[in-house]
Motif scaffolding. Structure first.
Motif, PDB file in Angstrom:
ATOM      1  N   ASN A 286       0.821  -1.209   0.000  1.00  0.00           N
ATOM      2  CA  ASN A 286       0.000   0.000   0.000  1.00  0.00           C
ATOM      3  C   ASN A 286       0.854   1.257   0.000  1.00  0.00           C
ATOM      4  OD1 ASN A 286      -2.923  -1.002   0.397  1.00  0.00           O
ATOM      5  ND2 ASN A 286      -1.800  -2.107   1.989  1.00  0.00           N
ATOM      6  N   SER A 287       0.382   2.296  -0.680  1.00  0.00           N
ATOM      7  CA  SER A 287       1.058   3.590  -0.688  1.00  0.00           C
ATOM      8  C   SER A 287       0.641   4.391   0.542  1.00  0.00           C
ATOM      9  CB  SER A 287       0.693   4.365  -1.949  1.00  0.00           C
ATOM     10  OG  SER A 287      -0.683   4.724  -1.912  1.00  0.00           O
ATOM     11  N   VAL A 288       1.301   5.525   0.743  1.00  0.00           N
ATOM     12  CA  VAL A 288       0.937   6.411   1.852  1.00  0.00           C
ATOM     13  C   VAL A 288      -0.513   6.868   1.708  1.00  0.00           C
ATOM     14  CG1 VAL A 288       1.358   8.671   2.899  1.00  0.00           C
ATOM     15  CG2 VAL A 288       3.288   7.197   2.315  1.00  0.00           C
ATOM     16  N   THR A 289      -0.899   7.213   0.478  1.00  0.00           N
ATOM     17  CA  THR A 289      -2.277   7.652   0.226  1.00  0.00           C
ATOM     18  C   THR A 289      -3.265   6.532   0.532  1.00  0.00           C
ATOM     19  OG1 THR A 289      -1.480   9.121  -1.533  1.00  0.00           O
ATOM     20  CG2 THR A 289      -3.845   8.640  -1.489  1.00  0.00           C
ATOM     21  N   ASP A 290      -2.902   5.313   0.141  1.00  0.00           N
ATOM     22  CA  ASP A 290      -3.769   4.158   0.418  1.00  0.00           C
ATOM     23  C   ASP A 290      -3.978   4.002   1.924  1.00  0.00           C
ATOM     24  OD1 ASP A 290      -3.898   3.546  -2.276  1.00  0.00           O
ATOM     25  OD2 ASP A 290      -2.223   2.136  -2.197  1.00  0.00           O
ATOM     26  N   ILE A 291      -2.880   4.090   2.671  1.00  0.00           N
ATOM     27  CA  ILE A 291      -2.935   3.877   4.123  1.00  0.00           C
ATOM     28  C   ILE A 291      -3.746   4.977   4.800  1.00  0.00           C
ATOM     29  CG2 ILE A 291      -1.553   3.660   6.242  1.00  0.00           C
ATOM     30  CD1 ILE A 291       0.695   2.527   4.464  1.00  0.00           C
ATOM     31  N   MET A 292      -3.621   6.213   4.293  1.00  0.00           N
ATOM     32  CA  MET A 292      -4.421   7.316   4.829  1.00  0.00           C
ATOM     33  C   MET A 292      -5.910   6.995   4.699  1.00  0.00           C
ATOM     34  SD  MET A 292      -2.297  10.524   3.215  1.00  0.00           S
ATOM     35  CE  MET A 292      -3.683  11.658   3.426  1.00  0.00           C
ATOM     36  N   THR A 293      -6.287   6.447   3.555  1.00  0.00           N
ATOM     37  CA  THR A 293      -7.696   6.113   3.306  1.00  0.00           C
ATOM     38  C   THR A 293      -8.135   4.923   4.149  1.00  0.00           C
ATOM     39  OG1 THR A 293      -7.487   6.897   1.022  1.00  0.00           O
ATOM     40  CG2 THR A 293      -9.372   5.480   1.539  1.00  0.00           C
ATOM     41  N   ILE A 294      -7.313   3.879   4.154  1.00  0.00           N
ATOM     42  CA  ILE A 294      -7.658   2.663   4.891  1.00  0.00           C
ATOM     43  C   ILE A 294      -7.810   2.926   6.384  1.00  0.00           C
ATOM     44  CG2 ILE A 294      -6.798   0.372   5.587  1.00  0.00           C
ATOM     45  CD1 ILE A 294      -5.399   0.254   2.814  1.00  0.00           C
ATOM     46  N   ARG A 295      -6.871   3.708   6.936  1.00  0.00           N
ATOM     47  CA  ARG A 295      -6.841   3.921   8.377  1.00  0.00           C
ATOM     48  C   ARG A 295      -7.553   5.205   8.810  1.00  0.00           C
ATOM     49  NH1 ARG A 295      -1.761   3.112  11.682  1.00  0.00           N
ATOM     50  NH2 ARG A 295      -3.471   2.788  13.150  1.00  0.00           N
ATOM     51  N   GLY A 296      -7.914   6.042   7.864  1.00  0.00           N
ATOM     52  CA  GLY A 296      -8.591   7.285   8.213  1.00  0.00           C
ATOM     53  C   GLY A 296      -7.694   8.238   8.982  1.00  0.00           C
ATOM     54  N   LEU A 297      -6.399   8.277   8.610  1.00  0.00           N
ATOM     55  CA  LEU A 297      -5.427   9.117   9.313  1.00  0.00           C
ATOM     56  C   LEU A 297      -4.901  10.225   8.405  1.00  0.00           C
ATOM     57  CD1 LEU A 297      -3.334   6.318  11.097  1.00  0.00           C
ATOM     58  CD2 LEU A 297      -5.097   7.771  12.116  1.00  0.00           C
ATOM     59  N   LYS A 298      -4.400  11.292   9.019  1.00  0.00           N
ATOM     60  CA  LYS A 298      -3.815  12.400   8.268  1.00  0.00           C
ATOM     61  C   LYS A 298      -2.457  11.984   7.690  1.00  0.00           C
ATOM     62  CE  LYS A 298      -5.876  15.966  11.230  1.00  0.00           C
ATOM     63  NZ  LYS A 298      -5.569  17.080  12.184  1.00  0.00           N
ATOM     64  N   LYS A 299      -2.050  12.685   6.644  1.00  0.00           N
ATOM     65  CA  LYS A 299      -0.761  12.409   6.024  1.00  0.00           C
ATOM     66  C   LYS A 299       0.379  12.610   7.018  1.00  0.00           C
ATOM     67  CE  LYS A 299       2.183  13.653   2.094  1.00  0.00           C
ATOM     68  NZ  LYS A 299       2.378  14.583   0.944  1.00  0.00           N
ATOM     69  N   SER A 300       0.274  13.642   7.865  1.00  0.00           N
ATOM     70  CA  SER A 300       1.329  13.935   8.842  1.00  0.00           C
ATOM     71  C   SER A 300       1.504  12.778   9.832  1.00  0.00           C
ATOM     72  CB  SER A 300       1.028  15.229   9.600  1.00  0.00           C
ATOM     73  OG  SER A 300      -0.206  15.123  10.296  1.00  0.00           O
ATOM     74  N   THR A 301       0.402  12.097  10.162  1.00  0.00           N
ATOM     75  CA  THR A 301       0.471  10.962  11.090  1.00  0.00           C
ATOM     76  C   THR A 301       1.206   9.793  10.436  1.00  0.00           C
ATOM     77  OG1 THR A 301      -1.619  11.624  12.111  1.00  0.00           O
ATOM     78  CG2 THR A 301      -0.879   9.364  12.504  1.00  0.00           C
TER      79      THR A 301
END
Length: 368
Positions: A286-301
């Motif tokens: 998974n990419s950073v963008t994918d993980i942001m969507t999957i986990r519902g977290l901000k990019k900074s996190t």
């Protein structure tokens, strides 16, 4: 069993008087390492073991990982009082608001006191403190319980009152097929072998705290008085012993099957739970963008998680996030400025953002 263990111990009294307590010396040492680049409260967060990306990165960048999470009882007020004392003694001087540098007098005093009361050599809070704290709960309870089982005595107050170690002890006894006598003998033999494995350690710092049948272990303050040493120094010597023990057992599990069972098997890396989840998703492609969507977290996190991975996982590559060319520019800037402050490094590498700088420092900061 406990009485036999106590025969092994060496009684060394530390009666040297110090101008500062070891806690105060430790704070002076941390300020010396920080070189005025962080506020005094970064020390508070470090000693408390705050699981923030900034604290974790600072621990590694400034070579302060031994002290991570080693005194959760430290308060902000006690830190401020120590800073006031060190300042009045002219051992430190305030550079900017809450940023202190160690004076030449402070450096001399630090060197002198570290020669008298050196930082315990096996202290490694970042790597072992979480494991060691749990190991001690289980070890101290196991020694007490097994000692009483051997004597067929069931009426006593457990040294550990929290639910987790008590539940773990019940499960351990249920799963272990040795007789109570055989279990006591094996635990004793493993402890003897472990405590004799390195001449630099003092078995009595541990053994004197253990309770058994008709034998009561000392508290931390009682043990410090027994050895005639500063309470904070005994605290860190005790932790150093626990860190050595847990590390040695981890490296030699087959030699200590009983004691190895006392360790937490769930912890593969020294990562926060949230970063573990991000790491698992990264390994799935998974990419950073994918993980942001999957986990519902901000990019900074997610970026904080990547920094934590760079600090802790040797094989973790930062190449997908920072070009090799830019990595070299950041490393060169850090060396030229002799600093770990992001703003100063970015002034020399304007095309790098703060995340990229943090990531490079996380990966290569210690060697820089």
């Amino acid at each position: 069993m406990l009485q036999n263990l106590q025969i092994l111990t060496k009684k060394k009294l530390h009666g040297d008087k110090m101008n500062l307590t070891f806690n105060q010396l430790m704070i002076l040492y941390c300020l010396h390492k920080l070189q005025g680049e962080r506020t005094i409260y970064s020390i508070y967060h470090l000693i408390q073991g705050k699981k923030s990306s900034q604290t974790i990165q600072d621990a590694h960048l400034f070579h302060l990982t031994p002290f991570f999470q080693t005194d959760t009882n430290m308060s902000r007020l006690s830190l401020e009082k120590t800073v006031t004392i060190l300042s009045k003694e002219q051992l430190i001087v305030e550079k900017t608001d809450l940023h202190y540098a160690v004076t030449s007098k402070g450096e001399q005093e630090l060197s002198k006191m570290l020669a008298e009361t050196p930082i315990p050599i096996h202290l490694n809070g970042w790597k072992y403190q979480r494991t060691a704290a749990l190991f001690w709960e289980r070890l101290s309870l196991a020694v007490q319980v097994i000692s009483h089982l051997k004597k067929r005595e069931s009426k006593y107050i457990p040294v550990q009152r929290k639910a987790e170690p008590l539940l773990w002890m019940r499960q351990f006894l249920k799963q272990n097929r040795l007789s109570r006598d055989a279990l006591g003998l094996q635990l004793y033999q493993e402890l003897v072998s472990l405590l004799e494995s390195d001449s630099s350690i003092e078995p009595d710092y541990i053994v004197i705290r253990l309770s058994g049948y008709q034998s009561f272990g000392l508290t931390e303050s009682q043990a410090a008085k027994h050895f005639r040493m500063d309470l904070s120094y005994y605290h860190y010597l005790f932790l150093s012993m626990l860190h050595y023990i847990t590390g040695y057992i981890e490296k030699n599990p087959s030699q200590f099957p009983i004691l190895h069972a006392f360790l937490d098997k769930q912890q593969k890396h020294n990562l926060t739970n949230s970063t573990e989840k991000t790491y698992a998703l990264l390994k799935q492609g998974n990419s950073v963008t994918d993980i942001m969507t999957i986990r519902g977290l901000k990019k900074s996190t997610i970026e904080d998680h990547l920094v934590e991975l760079a600090l802790n996982i040797e094989e973790f590559s930062i190449n997908p996030y920072v070009s090799i060319e830019k990595q070299e520019l950041i490393k060169k800037a850090a060396k030229e400025r002799q600093t770990k402050q992001l703003k100063q490094i970015r002034s020399l590498v304007s095309n790098a953002d703060y995340f990229e700088i943090r990531l490079v420092l996380a990966k290569y900061g210690e060697e820089l």
